[in-house]
Motif scaffolding. Structure first.
Motif, PDB file in Angstrom:
ATOM      1  N   ASP A 265     -79.168  74.441 -59.481  1.00 34.19           N
ATOM      2  CA  ASP A 265     -79.625  75.729 -59.998  1.00 34.19           C
ATOM      3  C   ASP A 265     -80.648  75.538 -61.115  1.00 34.19           C
ATOM      4  O   ASP A 265     -81.674  76.225 -61.158  1.00 34.19           O
ATOM      5  CB  ASP A 265     -78.439  76.538 -60.528  1.00 34.19           C
ATOM      6  CG  ASP A 265     -77.596  77.131 -59.410  1.00 34.19           C
ATOM      7  OD1 ASP A 265     -78.099  77.248 -58.279  1.00 34.19           O
ATOM      8  OD2 ASP A 265     -76.434  77.490 -59.677  1.00 34.19           O
TER       9      ASP A 265
ATOM     10  N   ARG B 222     -79.342  84.265 -56.757  1.00 32.80           N
ATOM     11  CA  ARG B 222     -78.867  83.503 -57.904  1.00 32.80           C
ATOM     12  C   ARG B 222     -78.119  84.443 -58.844  1.00 32.80           C
ATOM     13  O   ARG B 222     -78.553  85.575 -59.080  1.00 32.80           O
ATOM     14  CB  ARG B 222     -80.028  82.845 -58.651  1.00 32.80           C
ATOM     15  CG  ARG B 222     -80.717  81.741 -57.861  1.00 32.80           C
ATOM     16  CD  ARG B 222     -81.687  80.958 -58.757  1.00 32.80           C
ATOM     17  NE  ARG B 222     -82.347  79.899 -58.000  1.00 32.80           N
ATOM     18  CZ  ARG B 222     -83.638  79.873 -57.708  1.00 32.80           C
ATOM     19  NH1 ARG B 222     -84.421  80.864 -58.099  1.00 32.80           N
ATOM     20  NH2 ARG B 222     -84.156  78.873 -57.016  1.00 32.80           N
TER      21      ARG B 222
ATOM     22  N   LYS C 115     -76.674  86.164 -62.239  1.00 34.41           N
ATOM     23  CA  LYS C 115     -77.387  86.628 -63.425  1.00 34.41           C
ATOM     24  C   LYS C 115     -77.487  85.550 -64.491  1.00 34.41           C
ATOM     25  O   LYS C 115     -78.480  85.461 -65.218  1.00 34.41           O
ATOM     26  CB  LYS C 115     -76.664  87.860 -63.983  1.00 34.41           C
ATOM     27  CG  LYS C 115     -77.256  88.416 -65.271  1.00 34.41           C
ATOM     28  CD  LYS C 115     -76.472  89.629 -65.753  1.00 34.41           C
ATOM     29  CE  LYS C 115     -77.078  90.207 -67.033  1.00 34.41           C
ATOM     30  NZ  LYS C 115     -76.345  91.403 -67.489  1.00 34.41           N
TER      31      LYS C 115
ATOM     32  N   ARG D 279     -80.330  80.231 -65.097  1.00 30.27           N
ATOM     33  CA  ARG D 279     -81.734  80.141 -65.514  1.00 30.27           C
ATOM     34  C   ARG D 279     -82.322  78.878 -64.892  1.00 30.27           C
ATOM     35  O   ARG D 279     -81.823  77.789 -65.113  1.00 30.27           O
ATOM     36  CB  ARG D 279     -81.866  80.091 -67.032  1.00 30.27           C
ATOM     37  CG  ARG D 279     -83.330  80.076 -67.491  1.00 30.27           C
ATOM     38  CD  ARG D 279     -83.459  79.911 -68.991  1.00 30.27           C
ATOM     39  NE  ARG D 279     -82.922  81.067 -69.719  1.00 30.27           N
ATOM     40  CZ  ARG D 279     -82.975  81.179 -71.049  1.00 30.27           C
ATOM     41  NH1 ARG D 279     -83.525  80.208 -71.779  1.00 30.27           N
ATOM     42  NH2 ARG D 279     -82.463  82.236 -71.650  1.00 30.27           N
ATOM     43  N   THR D 280     -83.384  79.047 -64.098  1.00 25.78           N
ATOM     44  CA  THR D 280     -84.047  77.896 -63.481  1.00 25.78           C
ATOM     45  C   THR D 280     -85.236  77.470 -64.321  1.00 25.78           C
ATOM     46  O   THR D 280     -85.959  78.300 -64.850  1.00 25.78           O
ATOM     47  CB  THR D 280     -84.550  78.237 -62.074  1.00 25.78           C
ATOM     48  OG1 THR D 280     -84.727  79.620 -61.927  1.00 25.78           O
ATOM     49  CG2 THR D 280     -83.657  77.776 -61.028  1.00 25.78           C
ATOM     50  N   TYR D 281     -85.423  76.138 -64.400  1.00 22.24           N
ATOM     51  CA  TYR D 281     -86.461  75.591 -65.267  1.00 22.24           C
ATOM     52  C   TYR D 281     -87.641  75.006 -64.484  1.00 22.24           C
ATOM     53  O   TYR D 281     -88.623  74.599 -65.088  1.00 22.24           O
ATOM     54  CB  TYR D 281     -85.855  74.538 -66.198  1.00 22.24           C
ATOM     55  CG  TYR D 281     -85.046  75.188 -67.296  1.00 22.24           C
ATOM     56  CD1 TYR D 281     -85.581  75.386 -68.558  1.00 22.24           C
ATOM     57  CD2 TYR D 281     -83.758  75.647 -67.046  1.00 22.24           C
ATOM     58  CE1 TYR D 281     -84.847  76.004 -69.560  1.00 22.24           C
ATOM     59  CE2 TYR D 281     -83.020  76.277 -68.044  1.00 22.24           C
ATOM     60  CZ  TYR D 281     -83.565  76.451 -69.290  1.00 22.24           C
ATOM     61  OH  TYR D 281     -82.837  77.087 -70.276  1.00 22.24           O
TER      62      TYR D 281
END
Length: 295
Positions: free
Chosen positions: A230, A239, A241, A244-246
């Motif tokens: 992820d 995805r 809530k 957080r994808t980087y």
């Protein structure tokens, strides 16, 4: 963050992480990072950076094509744990106990968890609160470190009616706080809090002396965990809530593979620099060789 700052922060994390180190960090207020690894490659990427590596039964839906985690077997978990353990990580290595490996008897639970430690795990993680106290007590009594897991517990997703936020009514919220303290009192080294309101996780963290590791539980936990795939954008579809994808890892890897495929089809790969060569004295012999007509 600059490359210099990143290298400095990574160097600071190279201390071998133990259960006692996590307890100290909780007292000091140092936030803990935790991610998953299911193979040697992901373990080598994660180990210099994070504090805790979890060989999660989430391997089932992330890597093995299942819709959820209950189909993951003990044999599957052993396979993935062994791959990660071979990298000898400095991070604390935790292995998820899959469905039906800690439900039947303390003897079965000890045997299954002990097998994880024999394969290189530093601790095991199991889902559930007060109803798991007997099993946690049995494990701790055998010197097997245990991490708890409360809130949205994926192995119970059918009973919960899907992946839904937990602890939103008074009874459930107070029960979760009680469960967290039951786990602490029984000897858990830490507890994962998943999919619960931020205020509830904050109160649990404030009243516990062991670390809380949040996932979809707000910013006030002792640390945070996200699935490796992820964070790096390697998963497709919806995805949650809290994810957080980087980077868009899926697209980046597809683009790299596409460039290779184009080079193969155009004849640009392999080139001379990608190829081995015969010694010069053998080249004429090989070039002039003809197949024999006799058997």
């Amino acid at each position: 963050m600059s490359e210099c700052q990143l290298n400095h922060s990574v160097d600071q994390l190279r201390e071998e992480v133990t259960t006692s180190v996590l307890q100290r960090w909780k007292r000091e207020g140092r936030l803990i990072t935790m991610t998953t690894a299911y193979d040697a490659v992901s373990a080598r990427i994660a180990d210099p950076i994070v504090d805790v590596i979890l060989v999660g039964d989430s391997v089932g839906n992330v890597c093995l094509g299942f819709d959820n985690t209950p189909p993951v077997s003990l044999a599957m978990m052993n396979h993935h744990l062994e791959a990660v353990a071979r990298t000898r990580p400095q991070a604390l290595l935790v292995a998820d106990m899959p469905f039906l490996t800690f439900h039947l008897s303390p003897e079965d639970t000890i045997r299954n968890a002990g097998g994880f430690l024999q394969r290189g795990a530093d601790a095991v993680k199991l889902e559930g609160g007060a109803k798991r106290v007997e099993m946690v007590r049995a494990l701790v009594g055998c010197e097997i470190p245990v991490m708890g897991h409360l809130g949205l517990t994926p192995q119970s997703v059918s009973l919960m009616g899907g992946f839904k936020v937990q602890g939103r009514n008074a009874d459930d919220a107070l029960r979760l706080l009680d469960d967290a303290h039951h786990l602490q009192d029984t000897g858990c080294l830490a507890v994962v809090l998943e999919g619960i309101p931020a205020e509830l996780a904050a109160r649990a963290t404030e009243t516990l002396t062991i670390p809380t590791i949040g996932i979809g539980a707000g910013p006030k936990c002792s640390g945070q965990v996200l699935v490796f795939h992820d964070v790096l954008g390697l998963t497709e579809g919806h995805r949650a809530k809290f994810v957080r994808t980087y980077t868009d890892g899926f697209q980046l890897l597809q683009e790299a593979l596409e460039r290779w495929a184009v080079d193969v089809r155009s004849g640009a790969f392999p080139a001379s620099q990608d190829s081995y060569r015969l010694p010069e004295e053998l080249r004429d012999a090989v070039a002039n060789w003809l197949p024999s007509r006799s058997i």
